[in-house]
Design an enzyme around this catalytic site. Sequence first.
Site, PDB file in Angstrom:
ATOM      1  N   LYS A  10       0.839  -1.201   0.000  1.00 43.23           N
ATOM      2  CA  LYS A  10       0.000   0.000   0.000  1.00 43.23           C
ATOM      3  C   LYS A  10       0.882   1.262   0.000  1.00 43.23           C
ATOM      4  CE  LYS A  10      -3.766  -2.252   2.633  1.00 43.23           C
ATOM      5  NZ  LYS A  10      -4.601  -2.098   3.876  1.00 43.23           N
ATOM      6  N   TYR A  50     -12.691  -2.427  -2.060  1.00 39.53           N
ATOM      7  CA  TYR A  50     -13.155  -2.335  -0.672  1.00 39.53           C
ATOM      8  C   TYR A  50     -14.683  -2.277  -0.570  1.00 39.53           C
ATOM      9  CZ  TYR A  50      -8.384  -1.804   1.085  1.00 39.53           C
ATOM     10  OH  TYR A  50      -7.070  -2.027   1.437  1.00 39.53           O
ATOM     11  N   ASN A 122      -1.586  -0.245   7.447  1.00 43.34           N
ATOM     12  CA  ASN A 122      -0.962  -1.546   7.723  1.00 43.34           C
ATOM     13  C   ASN A 122      -0.119  -2.079   6.568  1.00 43.34           C
ATOM     14  OD1 ASN A 122      -3.141  -2.140   6.146  1.00 43.34           O
ATOM     15  ND2 ASN A 122      -4.297  -3.229   7.712  1.00 43.34           N
ATOM     16  N   HIS A 125      -1.739  -5.405   1.747  1.00 39.99           N
ATOM     17  CA  HIS A 125      -3.010  -6.122   1.644  1.00 39.99           C
ATOM     18  C   HIS A 125      -2.702  -7.555   1.247  1.00 39.99           C
ATOM     19  CE1 HIS A 125      -7.072  -7.303   0.463  1.00 39.99           C
ATOM     20  NE2 HIS A 125      -6.500  -7.866  -0.564  1.00 39.99           N
ATOM     21  N   GLU A 136     -10.320 -10.682  -6.298  1.00 38.86           N
ATOM     22  CA  GLU A 136      -9.329  -9.603  -6.304  1.00 38.86           C
ATOM     23  C   GLU A 136      -8.318  -9.739  -7.444  1.00 38.86           C
ATOM     24  OE1 GLU A 136      -9.462  -8.694  -1.508  1.00 38.86           O
ATOM     25  OE2 GLU A 136      -7.733  -9.728  -2.336  1.00 38.86           O
TER      26      GLU A 136
HETATM   27  P1  IDP Z   1      -7.800  -6.825   5.860  1.00 37.74           P
HETATM   28  O1  IDP Z   1      -7.011  -5.757   5.113  1.00 37.74           O
HETATM   29  O2  IDP Z   1      -7.013  -7.413   6.999  1.00 37.74           O
HETATM   30  O3  IDP Z   1      -8.402  -7.846   4.954  1.00 37.74           O
HETATM   31  P2  IDP Z   1     -10.432  -5.561   6.036  1.00 37.74           P
HETATM   32  O4  IDP Z   1     -11.415  -5.755   7.117  1.00 37.74           O
HETATM   33  O5  IDP Z   1     -10.726  -6.124   4.683  1.00 37.74           O
HETATM   34  O6  IDP Z   1      -9.014  -6.064   6.579  1.00 37.74           O
HETATM   35  O7  IDP Z   1     -10.202  -3.989   5.914  1.00 37.74           O
HETATM   36  C1  IDP Z   1      -9.512  -3.412   4.834  1.00 37.74           C
HETATM   37  C2  IDP Z   1      -8.605  -2.308   5.358  1.00 37.74           C
HETATM   38  O8  IDP Z   1      -9.400  -1.295   5.994  1.00 37.74           O
HETATM   39  C3  IDP Z   1      -7.622  -2.741   6.443  1.00 37.74           C
HETATM   40  O9  IDP Z   1      -6.445  -3.338   5.925  1.00 37.74           O
HETATM   41  C4  IDP Z   1      -7.337  -1.435   7.148  1.00 37.74           C
HETATM   42  O10 IDP Z   1      -6.428  -0.627   6.401  1.00 37.74           O
HETATM   43  C5  IDP Z   1      -8.716  -0.766   7.123  1.00 37.74           C
HETATM   44  N1  IDP Z   1      -9.516  -1.073   8.325  1.00 37.74           N
HETATM   45  C6  IDP Z   1     -10.223  -2.207   8.572  1.00 37.74           C
HETATM   46  N2  IDP Z   1     -10.880  -2.151   9.742  1.00 37.74           N
HETATM   47  C7  IDP Z   1     -10.562  -0.940  10.278  1.00 37.74           C
HETATM   48  C8  IDP Z   1     -10.952  -0.265  11.501  1.00 37.74           C
HETATM   49  O11 IDP Z   1     -11.699  -0.788  12.345  1.00 37.74           O
HETATM   50  N3  IDP Z   1     -10.431   0.976  11.686  1.00 37.74           N
HETATM   51  C9  IDP Z   1      -9.607   1.588  10.794  1.00 37.74           C
HETATM   52  N4  IDP Z   1      -9.236   0.999   9.646  1.00 37.74           N
HETATM   53  C10 IDP Z   1      -9.698  -0.254   9.367  1.00 37.74           C
HETATM   54 MG    MG Z   2      -9.949  -7.752   3.609  1.00 43.55          MG
END
Ligand code: IDP
Ligand code: MG
Length: 167
Positions: A10, A50, A122, A125, A136
């Site tokens: 990212k 997303y 983070n 992805h 995806e």
């Molecule tokens: P993942 O990336 O671990 O699959 P997802 O739930 O698909 O997690 O969420 C996509 C992205 O959205 C996450 O990688 C993170 O950057 C952001 N995100 C997810 N949940 C939260 C939250 O509760 N607070 C802030 N950012 C979040």
């Molecule tokens: Mg995800």
Amino acid sequence: MFQQTLVLIKPDGLKKSLTGNILTRLSETKLEIAAAKVVRVSRKLAEKHYAHLKDKPFFDGLVKYILGELHERRKVLAMVYHGEDAIKKVKELAGATNPEEAEPTSIRGAYGRITTGGVYENVIHASANEKEAEREIKMWFKPDEVIYHIYPAKEVVKNNIQELEWA
Ligand code: IDP
Ligand code: MG
């Protein structure tokens, strides 16, 4: 079971010059890279990637994040990793979504951060499961860009040029 999984470095990962570190970590899996490219992400692709989070309060911030608007890096490095149990191996190495809860030795645990009021930054992805990986990979890559095909593709003719489309 042979699988493919989508990995994105990212914009925060690129801004922090983490590409080399992340690729080194991923090479521990002994999986093969089946596709790779630098992508200027469109709003359409960001919202589609997303789509499952569109009702979350952080959705707008999340789209800005993947577009690179939070890091002055309007690009991501998109890759497909291929091999035995690829999805689980990469997901474990990536670590939990919340960098604070991620294993300290995972990629997100080591390099991610939580910003006040914003999205979790983070750095990477990774597809969560087989269904998500297929959705995806087909959205980020054309069949011609992926070296091994585990999803069927078909030949089509567009403007007199033959190309492959996901079937
Ligand atoms: P993942 O990336 O671990 O699959 P997802 O739930 O698909 O997690 O969420 C996509 C992205 O959205 C996450 O990688 C993170 O950057 C952001 N995100 C997810 N949940 C939260 C939250 O509760 N607070 C802030 N950012 C979040
Ligand atoms: Mg995800």
